[in-house]
Enzyme design. Structure first.
Site, PDB file in Angstrom:
ATOM      1  CG  ASP A   1      -1.791   1.192   1.329  1.00  0.00           C
ATOM      2  OD1 ASP A   1      -2.304   1.614   0.283  1.00  0.00           O
ATOM      3  OD2 ASP A   1      -1.959   1.726   2.435  1.00  0.00           O
TER       4      ASP A   1
ATOM      5  CG  ASP B   1      -1.529   2.129   6.786  1.00  0.00           C
ATOM      6  OD1 ASP B   1      -1.870   1.898   5.612  1.00  0.00           O
ATOM      7  OD2 ASP B   1      -1.705   3.228   7.329  1.00  0.00           O
TER       8      ASP B   1
ATOM      9  CG  ASP C   1      -3.822  -1.771   2.992  1.00  0.00           C
ATOM     10  OD1 ASP C   1      -4.065  -1.567   1.788  1.00  0.00           O
ATOM     11  OD2 ASP C   1      -3.399  -0.888   3.756  1.00  0.00           O
TER      12      ASP C   1
END
Length: 1215
Positions: free
Chosen positions: A461, A922, A926
């Protein structure tokens, strides 16, 4: 209802007399929910569909409908796994009569509020636990000891879950009963009951808000226990029901809501009340596990209880992951099982043939005579001889018992202990400690440590993972003018000569903001000039939009420290902390406050803003929240002068098409703003476009009618809301654009560069716009100036197909199968990407949009693709084309992705290659990607801890991933790989020694070793050195591994564990077992020692041999290693002395007799030399003429240490 219809519902009544608020109020509610229906599962591309149903909330007596109890559990489970947003059917509803749980559950047994997270009961523990373990391991049947240890561990963990469940279920809450709120245990709360929750208490079940202590119906909750996010969120009770709580008025109404599902971010329902119909949404429900904050109390009606709550439906365990090396180990274990079967078969057939050959002599042969011979003929006792066939079978079974150590029973426990030790050192690594969050690396999955040394793909990410996710307002474009070049802090702003700026700084003292940020003095002056004009009005509406078009909650507290030097102003200073679900929104609201537009009060119906020390109260008529389709957000407000405005913010791609184009000035502002946006994006800033328009009375009336109808609809509500928003989100007046900085985390560029040098492909999967992602890619060294960008932005299936085909043709990318793909990577693991050789390098980064005719580019490729294109690619079977192109690129950058699209990209690689994948993120978006990858890593960031809770490993910063993989991953893989091979060798050499002995004793399955020696061999004699070396051994230092990242490629080539090494080990084992058996046999061929004496020699010889074998391979000697290896030999001798000193044992005194003979010690020495000589010779020749990268680096490291220790001392005066 016709006779053919299934009975699917039940009823509960509420009738509450009037009493003092809020403990009692006259009401009668009916909650109605239609049954679940089967729907298609959500697709990879994120087309998440939420199936809807109804919940009725009514005051009159209603007839209850039955329920098919046998299908209830199946329907609930099926429903909980599906998200559908199709038409909601209102037939056969589920009825809940509030405050009458007995009638509700009379025919339809709803789930109670008792929860269960444990897996076992006293009845099913043993069979269920054994079934799970046998299903897990391919050769678990002989592993009784392993299973017992694991069962004890699982039982203890489940006992802790039972204890936690008991504590949770016995908590108490206030439930309305007979007009009063009375204490009731959570496990006894039923759907339909009215519950009261006080401040700082935990919500016991999913409830629709009826009223709060705030007359406006607002409540603040913290959802950290549910999604890990610490920011406060607002929930609203409808004004009609909220006033009923205070005024004791009786109400009648009807609520229709959806069936239980896992979606914690959506709730679809509506309420009919006093002839009006209004909607209930996610802002109207508070979920189990949340905490009530900054609100004295709330009252709500239970709609989902117990296992049907959204928290429990989302309480699924993360998928069990298994290491790649353990899978290969099971393959080799099957080979060992084949060897075991062959050896047993050889012994059994040899026994049968031997008996057949000597069948006439069985009465005179020991152990096989048909009767015992005593004194005289009358004392003969019959001997149990079962015949040759049965004796052969018994011999086969006896061989299995003797040779069973061939299957590495203890290896599974040894691996678990080694992994536990490895995790201890990973957690304690001081170089991976994050001071900012006071967090260390977490090892949440202990069974995949070695996979860290074989990662080929990293899917990362961007926001919060590569960047800090701490947003700061940096630049602004207002009315076509760029601001942000002269940023000053509050103190510097006060010192400036600009009078308007000084006045603004004076007004800022009224509010103390958290945190303090910089401002542009020129823009601040514009906002405080006493003039009229388009530019001044645009700036005013610009910051008015930033302050109002959001869902941020202002939390006000009295300041305890002066915000300025003026003590007179200090007494009026009040601190504001903004809480919001999005860091972007918080940054924009904070920026508006800094420039004089301070949001300090928000309810569901109005917003109060301090504009230059004057309160501006705005009535909120409606809010269209941000969604991934429209990519914008709008709010409709009524100003004090009764004018109505629509304030909109959104992505530039979704805003340009809805701006008005009436004049040349509009075009000028638009082009100037577009230029500023390009500049901001090139700097890696996150951008939004701000626009507004005025609504006429006719437009407002039309919109209000449609908005009310859409927001209360249960049939395709979201589509109707989109259409309603489109009605007012048009012909907008462009006000400007914002630019927010999300800084890179420390060490990210260096980490990515090292990972790429290690042969790891890093793909970035983000929801940000393409230009921002490219800019971040450049700043973090993911993209470099010598790469050719391939940008694919398709809007249809055919266009995407053509774009992929054109790109493949242009760069000569060929389609190939998974086998050829894997072969290619094994042959070229250094570059790890398809590079078209050419000496030409451009100074700036070139881009090639597919479809444009240009000359062929010959340089490393970077694929950039957006989420809209992936919708068609992943759904329309174009994924193989995408895979071919992506495999040829060094870097892949995916923008504007939905969470499930991220998981789809990971699955694209996993399903077509054997390469190990790692996903790192995070946020909650995700989680699906983290769980899909072979290894999931969570970042302890600003978006909560949901990613951490779903991960296998967690850390504070992305830069630690470099050390986790290149150092600990390499060490763990090398250690576990050697550990498995050594355990195979250690057990096999022992078994083969017994096999040769049995072949030499007429296949009799007798044993020259005592039973204690066989048991102690794996448990005591040789286990400790294996564990110590598996935890502590290092082939290279951490400095060398970080300095030369390409050494990580040894894991890609499977240098520490592969089929070749297995067979070489088995051949070496065969030779060592022959030496081990025949050297003592020849040494004592003319002696008269018994089998127990020779067995004692074999016992000590095999222990010394396997420990010397281990010592030859140890590369990092420590004091603990010396103690383990040599101490193991000493312990073996001690045990032999103790066992041989016991008179009742058949080997009594053998070691004492043997130790006096020179032959004994010479035999042991000869065994060690002859057995290990071929291995030693092979290692010397191989490392001399065909050294590996690891060996070369190790020798360089040794030479460097010798130079430091023994080299010339530098001059004292040298620098």
């Amino acid at each position: 209802m016709t006779s053919g219809e299934p009975l699917l519902s039940s009823s509960v009544y509420l009738s509450v007399p009037q009493s003092s608020p809020p403990s009692g109020f006259s009401q009668q509610f009916l909650l109605e929910c239609p049954p679940r229906e089967k729907k298609s599962m959500a697709s990879w591309v994120g087309s998440v569909e939420l199936q809807k149903s109804s919940l009725m909330f009514k005051t009159s007596t209603a007839s209850s409908r039955g329920c098919d109890k046998s299908n209830k559990s199946e329907r609930i489970l099926h429903k909980s796994m599906q998200f559908n947003d199709n038409l909601l059917h209102q037939e056969n509803p589920r009825l809940i009569y509030i405050n009458d749980p007995r009638k509700t559950n009379h025919k339809h047994k709803f789930s109670g509020n008792e929860i269960q997270t444990s897996k076992y009961t006293l009845i099913n523990f043993l069979p269920k636990n054994l079934f799970i373990q046998f299903h897990r391991n391919s050769v678990s049947f002989p592993l009784l000891f392993v299973l017992c240890v694991t069962a004890i561990k699982d039982g203890y963990e489940d006992w802790r879950r039972h204890r936690s469940d008991q504590h949770e279920n016995n908590r108490e809450a206030l439930v309305l009963h007979s007009g009063k709120f009375q204490i009731k245990k959570w496990k006894n709360i039923l759907a339909g009951e009215v519950v009261k929750v006080h401040a700082d208490e935990t919500i016991p079940c999913d409830m629709v808000l009826l009223g709060t202590s705030d007359p406006s119906g607002i409540a603040y909750i913290q959802t950290m226990n549910l999604d890990g996010e610490s920011n406060l969120k607002t929930r609203y009770a409808k004004q009609e029901t909220s006033s009923m709580v205070f005024e004791e008025d009786s109400i009648s109404g009807l609520i229709r809501c959806e069936q239980p599902n896992r979606n914690i971010y959506e709730f679809t329902a509506n309420m009919e009340f006093n002839g009006q119909r209004f909607s209930l949404s996610q802002s109207s429900i508070i979920l189990r596990g949340c905490q009530l904050k900054n609100t004295e109390w709330v009252v709500g009606v239970v709609v989902y209880a117990g296992q049907e709550t959204k928290a429990m439906l989302n309480n699924a365990m993360s998928p069990a992951k298994r290491s790649r090396l353990e899978t290969l180990m099971n393959r080799e274990t099957l080979w060992l099982s084949v060897f075991l079967f062959i050896m047993c078969l050889v012994v059994a057939l040899g026994m049968g043939l031997w008996l057949q050959r000597h069948k006439d002599q069985l009465d005179t042969l020991p152990y096989y005579r048909k009767s015992y011979f005593g004194e005289g003929t009358s004392n003969r006792k019959p001997y149990k001889f079962y015949g040759i066939p049965l004796e052969t079978l018994i011999s086969f079974l006896s061989s299995i018992i003797v040779f069973q150590i061939m299957i590495p029973i203890s290896l599974y426990i040894t691996m678990e202990l080694v992994r536990l030790g490895q995790s201890y050192f990973m957690i304690g690594d001081k170089y991976m400690y994050d001071r900012s969050s006071d967090s260390r690396v977490q090892c949440r999955s202990l069974n995949i440590n070695e996979d860290l040394g074989q990662i080929r793909y990293i899917f990362s990410d961007k926001t919060g993972t590569l960047t800090e996710n701490k947003m700061e307002f940096r630049r602004a474009s207002v009315h076509g003018k760029n601001y942000g070049s002269s940023m000053l802090t509050g103190n510097k702003l006060q010192d400036t000569n600009n009078a308007e700026a000084q006045a603004a700084a004076h007004l800022r003292r009224r509010w103390k903001l958290k945190p303090e940020i910089s401002v542009d003095s020129e823009l601040m002056s514009l906002l405080h000039k006493e003039l009229l004009g388009d530019e001044r009005n645009a700036a005013h509406e610009f910051f008015l939009t930033l302050a109002t078009c959001n869902t941020v909650i202002p939390v006000r507290t009295q300041s305890t420290s002066p915000s300025c030097m003026d003590s007179d102003l200090h007494k009026d200073s009040e601190a504001i902390d903004y809480q919001g679900e999005s860091p972007d929104e918080q940054a924009l609201v904070l920026a508006a406050s800094v420039y004089g537009y301070t949001l300090f009060e928000r309810t569901s119906r109005h917003i109060v803003i301090d504009v230059n020390n004057e309160k501006l109260r705005l009535e909120v008529l409606g809010l269209h929240e941000f969604d991934s389709v429209r990519k914008r957000m709008s709010v409709v407000i009524r100003l004090p002068d009764n004018s109505v405005k629509v304030l909109v913010k959104g992505a530039d791609t979704s805003m340009w098409s809805i701006l008005k184009k009436d004049s040349a000035e509009d075009d000028h502002i638009r082009h100037a703003t577009q230029s500023h946006l390009n500049e901001y994006s090139s700097e890696g800033l996150r951008t939004l476009v701000i626009a507004a328009r005025d609504l006429t009375d006719t437009e407002l009336e039309e919109w209000q009618w449609l908005y009310e109808d859409a927001s209360t609809s249960l049939t395709d509500r979201y589509t109707k809301l989109h259409q309603t928003a489109t009605l007012i989100e048009c012909n907008l007046r462009l006000l400007g654009a914002t630019a927010i900085e999300d800084k890179l985390q420390e060490g990210v560029p260096e980490a990515i560069e090292s990972l790429q040098q290690a042969g790891i492909k890093v793909w970035v999967l983000t929801g940000d716009k393409q230009e921002t992602a490219i800019s971040i890619g450049l700043s973090c060294k993911l993209l470099t100036s010598d790469m050719q960008q391939i940008i694919i932005n398709g809007t249809s299936e055919e266009e995407c197909r053509n774009l992929l085909s054109d790109a493949k043709t242009r760069y000569g990318v060929k389609s190939f199968s998974c086998q050829s793909w894997n072969l290619k990577w094994k042959k070229n693991s250094e570059s790890h990407y398809l590079e078209i050789p050419d000496d030409t390098k451009l100074s700036n980064l070139p881009q090639w949009h597919v479809g444009k005719e240009e000359g062929p580019m010959t340089m490393p490729l970077a694929l950039i693709i957006d989420g809209n294109s992936l919708v068609y690619i992943l759904e329309k079977e174009l994924d193989s084309e995408l895979f071919d192109l992506a495999a040829a690129c060094k870097v892949v950058l995916c923008c504007r992705l939905a969470p499930l699209q991220k998981a789809g990209i990971v699955d694209l690689i996993k399903s077509r290659t054997d390469d190990m994948t790692l996903a790192i993120g995070d946020g909650a978006n995700d989680v699906s990607m983290i769980q899909m990858a072979d290894v999931g890593v969570g970042i302890c960031g600003q978006e909560g801890r949901q990613a951490v809770m779903a991960s296998d490993f967690a850390m504070g910063q992305f830069q630690f991933l470099k050390r986790l993989l290149l150092v600990h991953g390499h060490w763990n893989y090398q250690r576990i790989g050697y550990l498995v091979l050594y355990n195979f060798y250690r057990n096999a050499v022992f078994v083969l020694m017994l096999f040769w002995y049995i072949l030499s004793t007429a296949f009799s399955t007798t044993n020259a070793l005592t039973d204690w020696s066989s048991v102690f061999y794996s448990v005591i004699y040789t286990s400790v050195p294996t564990i110590v070396v598996g935890i502590m051994d290092k082939d290279l230092s951490h400095k060398t591994l970080l300095q030369y990242p390409k050494l990580y490629c040894a894991g890609h080539r499977q240098e520490s564990y592969n089929m070749y090494l297995f067979w070489i080990t088995m051949i070496d084992t065969l030779w060592q077992s022959l030496v081990l058996f025949y050297v003592p046999l020849f040494a004592y061929r003319d002696s008269s020692i018994d089998i127990w004496s020779i067995g004692s020699l074999w016992t000590i010889a095999v222990v010394i041999l396997v420990n010397m074998h281990l010592a030859m391979d140890i590369q990092h000697w420590l004091l603990l290693t010396h103690v383990a290896v040599w101490g193991s030999i000493a312990i073996t001798y001690a045990c032999l002395v103790v066992l041989d000193a016991i008179p009742i044992f058949p080997n009594y005194g053998t070691v004492f007799h043997l130790a006096k003979s020179h032959t004994y010690w010479i035999s042991i020495l000869l065994i060690i030399v002859l057995a290990l000589l071929p291995r030693f010779t092979f290692k010397v020749v191989h490392q001399t003429f065909w050294p590996s990268d690891i060996q070369i680096a190790r020798e360089a490291e040794i030479l460097r240490k010798r130079h430091i220790n023994y080299g010339p001392k530098p001059d004292q005066g040298s620098s």
